[in-house]
Design an enzyme around this catalytic site. Sequence first.
Site, short mmCIF file in Angstrom:
data_model
loop_
_atom_site.label_atom_id
_atom_site.label_comp_id
_atom_site.label_asym_id
_atom_site.label_seq_id
_atom_site.Cartn_x
_atom_site.Cartn_y
_atom_site.Cartn_z
N SER A 50 -23.50 8.86 -4.82
CA SER A 50 -24.88 9.07 -5.24
C SER A 50 -25.61 7.75 -5.33
CB SER A 50 -24.91 9.77 -6.60
OG SER A 50 -26.22 9.73 -7.14
N ARG A 75 8.04 12.51 15.74
CA ARG A 75 9.33 11.98 16.18
C ARG A 75 10.06 12.99 17.07
NH1 ARG A 75 11.61 11.05 11.56
NH2 ARG A 75 11.57 8.78 11.51
N ASP A 126 -12.82 2.37 -7.99
CA ASP A 126 -13.47 1.32 -8.77
C ASP A 126 -15.00 1.35 -8.69
OD1 ASP A 126 -13.17 0.55 -6.19
OD2 ASP A 126 -12.30 -1.41 -6.60
N ASP A 134 -5.58 0.87 -3.76
CA ASP A 134 -6.09 -0.51 -3.75
C ASP A 134 -6.91 -0.86 -5.00
OD1 ASP A 134 -8.27 1.06 -3.29
OD2 ASP A 134 -8.94 0.03 -1.49
N ILE A 142 -6.37 7.43 -2.30
CA ILE A 142 -5.15 7.35 -1.50
C ILE A 142 -4.92 5.95 -0.96
CG2 ILE A 142 -5.30 9.80 -0.85
CD1 ILE A 142 -5.92 8.86 2.00
N GLY A 153 11.01 5.01 9.17
CA GLY A 153 11.84 4.24 10.09
C GLY A 153 11.09 3.80 11.34
N GLU A 161 9.39 1.34 14.10
CA GLU A 161 9.87 0.06 14.63
C GLU A 161 8.81 -1.03 14.47
OE1 GLU A 161 10.59 2.98 16.40
OE2 GLU A 161 12.52 2.77 15.39
#
Lengths: 321, 321, 321, 321
Positions: A74, A156, A104, A131, A128, A187, A189
């Site tokens: 807003s 995967r 914040d 931070d 999510i 996992g 790479e």
Amino acid sequence: MSKGIAIFTSGGDSAGMNPAVKCAAEYAARVGYKPWVVYDGLRGLIDDKFAEADRALMSGILHRGGTFLRSSRSKRFFDIAYRRQAYENLQKRGIEKLIVVGGDGSFRAMNQFYADFGVPFAGIPATIDNDIPETDYCLGVDTALNMIRQSVDSIRDTADSFSRAFVIEVMGRHCGYLAMVSALACGAEVCLTPELPYNMDSIGERLRRDLKSGRNYILAIVAEGTKMGDYLTRWINDSIGMEARLTVLGHVQRGGSPTVRDRLMAYKFAVGAVDALERGEKDSIMIYRDGTYSTKPIHQVCDSRYELDPAVLRLCQPLCQ
Amino acid sequence: MSKGIAIFTSGGDSAGMNPAVKCAAEYAARVGYKPWVVYDGLRGLIDDKFAEADRALMSGILHRGGTFLRSSRSKRFFDIAYRRQAYENLQKRGIEKLIVVGGDGSFRAMNQFYADFGVPFAGIPATIDNDIPETDYCLGVDTALNMIRQSVDSIRDTADSFSRAFVIEVMGRHCGYLAMVSALACGAEVCLTPELPYNMDSIGERLRRDLKSGRNYILAIVAEGTKMGDYLTRWINDSIGMEARLTVLGHVQRGGSPTVRDRLMAYKFAVGAVDALERGEKDSIMIYRDGTYSTKPIHQVCDSRYELDPAVLRLCQPLCQ
Amino acid sequence: MSKGIAIFTSGGDSAGMNPAVKCAAEYAARVGYKPWVVYDGLRGLIDDKFAEADRALMSGILHRGGTFLRSSRSKRFFDIAYRRQAYENLQKRGIEKLIVVGGDGSFRAMNQFYADFGVPFAGIPATIDNDIPETDYCLGVDTALNMIRQSVDSIRDTADSFSRAFVIEVMGRHCGYLAMVSALACGAEVCLTPELPYNMDSIGERLRRDLKSGRNYILAIVAEGTKMGDYLTRWINDSIGMEARLTVLGHVQRGGSPTVRDRLMAYKFAVGAVDALERGEKDSIMIYRDGTYSTKPIHQVCDSRYELDPAVLRLCQPLCQ
Amino acid sequence: MSKGIAIFTSGGDSAGMNPAVKCAAEYAARVGYKPWVVYDGLRGLIDDKFAEADRALMSGILHRGGTFLRSSRSKRFFDIAYRRQAYENLQKRGIEKLIVVGGDGSFRAMNQFYADFGVPFAGIPATIDNDIPETDYCLGVDTALNMIRQSVDSIRDTADSFSRAFVIEVMGRHCGYLAMVSALACGAEVCLTPELPYNMDSIGERLRRDLKSGRNYILAIVAEGTKMGDYLTRWINDSIGMEARLTVLGHVQRGGSPTVRDRLMAYKFAVGAVDALERGEKDSIMIYRDGTYSTKPIHQVCDSRYELDPAVLRLCQPLCQ
């Protein structure tokens, strides 16, 4: 008549907001408040979208993703005239305290409101991106990570079936927390994030070595903020010589039924927020640090810099080299 | 010595391939064959990647997504010299029959192989696009639809929390089946597919009317093949005036543990394929039509045109008007 | 004023009820009815718990398990005086037609009501037991099967880790459909159901042979109606000499967000029910047979005997021998 | 030749064991060890079931539930002769150090083995009961809690649809941690555990008051160790007058793909275990306390008493009154 307390959600939605609202309302009622909720965040404060937080309203929300109170951003709230309107909405209902579940930016807005009209508030960190400074954990992170995990585990299947590379872009503008933890957990790479310098040459050498010694697919996680998704995908095609595809996970990450961890954190943050207001704190933010729940005044939170868990950084180091 | 049969997967991977391979191998063994599997599809036929399909190999694959045999596309198989090499690989093991789990391209390759060397085969339709003619269902479709459903249900959490529009692009190059069924199943307001003409004006009117009468978010599903994702997202922003985001689901749709429907279809297709070869059929494709399992010679399948379920088309009609 | 139609759910709850209610209400409105819903099933008909099925009420229910209208069993409905009360509740709102989502007991109650007061109805089959005659499928079955699958896949983790046997009891009083299909889908070694005679001696021989040739765990599915759970568990302990545990899945099977198949079936049944009433049918039950949707008068459904898919019976035969 | 290290799992299986094994093997290789795994726990140590932990073996295990190394309980290990046999199996491969993933029983066995033959070990706490002293967290707990959550959320669908009570028994012999946290996370009305005294009279009053003021269903969680499942179910039927059903969740709780939290904890515990052995610690157990990872000598762990998080106890108090 018992004093009023109002609870609302603000900023980007995250799983865990609903349990936080529910628990805050119920616990506030138990310690003697009359609990209210506000729809549509700051906008609803101005436009008078209040409802009594009774049993019927609170029923069936604990396990739902997102925020049933809806959220918003807003601009009007920057204007004192609108803030005054919000204050009058509180006054006419006898609401003396506020609990805001959000990030914040929302905390700062509440701080201004407190400076203007002296309405104490408590903030519950929920985003999510994970931070917000001073707290190790924000509501919604665990659910988001598990949504990512399920998506990556699914990708995967194809990567392995087809001997392909997949580059998966996850959310996180300035903060690579989601990217790093999901890379470790799945996992991957390769992991590229804003926090860690990368070396494409050494990554290339490593991948070629791995492929030679039997690896048949590659998973790479990139944080949204790096804007490296497209580049990395082409680079794997061209430099590594493996067919690569990019998947941008997008808003799938935000939803989903809150995990147990998010529900439990919501519980503890909510109880802490009500307790802080009861103790007379005026502008506290709930924090979780080193396994302990506590509060800090907003200026200590919002004037700090967010720092990522060094153990996670260290574990991820090998993934960008 | 019992006669050999070899099973392999080919083309794009899809859930249901693993149960089909497992069941075909086990059922073939029960009726007297010595079952083999081939890794890496047509490429593995040429490069001699065979393994005996014994208990240890078949254990723990039923519930895994993708194909543990891996898949591939192979240009070499168009070359008679390489096909001969493949044939020799069969001969030296006494393999007399083949079962291929894949799409129509793979079926055609097998048909050529049969024309060359007289090795009978049976084809099991497997592709998440559900676009193989003559069969109402291909392995992997139900799992893909449920993966999409979970993603869309998750995105709905945010859409509802934030009063936003989400455009979700699902797979399907020439065929809008996934898009249409998931639009119906997820209660989307808009669905754009290659099969149905759309009218942006009437869609716009409808959405504006809905939003006026209380709707607070919009979900739209577009099929990959329409290339309308970006356009529709901007159009909702500009013409409808609601903040809109695009999510491209990507390869998340391909993976995931096969659903019960896919496992059961896999079972029945696999038993049907072995039975067809036992009856002496040479070039049959398994089909499921009007609730019944049967076989058709490949030319009847591959020379037909795929037609989408008219009931689904009718139900989707209102979503593109 | 447009004529009224009321929709309710009755009997045991099943996934797919919510989408059926939503779609029936929306489609009925589109063809010119004023749609109502009734809470608490037959009890709500008597006790006057009606609500207009407007957008707000129908929003956000599509993906929820169970039935938001709640269900019940009602002895009072056997009494003509209460049925008359129900009829008056319809009359005062101008409700001329009924759609009931439930099992054959509920259909029979509606048939009596039609005989008394001439209110036409259409029935949508919904029960996880899949035991309504004349239809191959009842709403909720696919979701129940996938809930079972997820539980069994999870139990398999432990069975395999610990080299143990697990006996899993699934729902189904007189009908072993859930047990048989989930046994096939989960690759169980044993399946005991009311429909198939079993032979413990040959089962024992088979299991011992399997264990000798490398198998390290056993999964067995038993239908609730057989009451064989405890016995089989002890028998595996004693006769096979493998540590065995019993898990009774219970009501976990009933819940869960409806699968795509259940949502799509719900759609088609609901449209079919409204269309049947529009065509002037008075006492039709929706059925899905051999891949085709149609209707049958209630007496043809309720006077028939339920027969299980012979292909499923044949595939399960080896699991009880 | 590089010194050997062997990793195995022991005791009840739990999610997170696979990622712990994989990470320990990979990290050990990185710091210069030759990593081995042992199948079947202590039994495999005796019976010489070792394998080199190479890439192929470690591939595709990260996201699988249970333990691919399998687990066992072994009485023979109490016998010094068998322990000597185990020691010889280590010696002939140059294995100088051990990592055991399991519970305190397994740690004690290793401690005895260390006393006998001086082979240093590090223990990684893994059990869904979360009852190992000195650590706030054991591998598998978060996955188990989320499996319970999904089951309870599913049961809630039926409870709400049918206005019923459900009593859900969760695992935990002496420790009510799973019961308490899942009761909080799922919004249960009642929670009975070994740790907290309960008062059926006040529970009864509270439930009756709730039902009067609009609540239409009840969820109660009981810990296995209380053996109160049957009693509570009947008591709700008889004293509260609401139809109640018991569901014993059973081994569904143990399985499932490890959550992100379990995978990340596994990572950190595994790295910590290898580091501890590298630092020369002989008999350390990994612990996670107050947000920090560290090690403690086994006697400090095994001689302590497990204490449940007081905040959880306090939050649960109202659920047994």
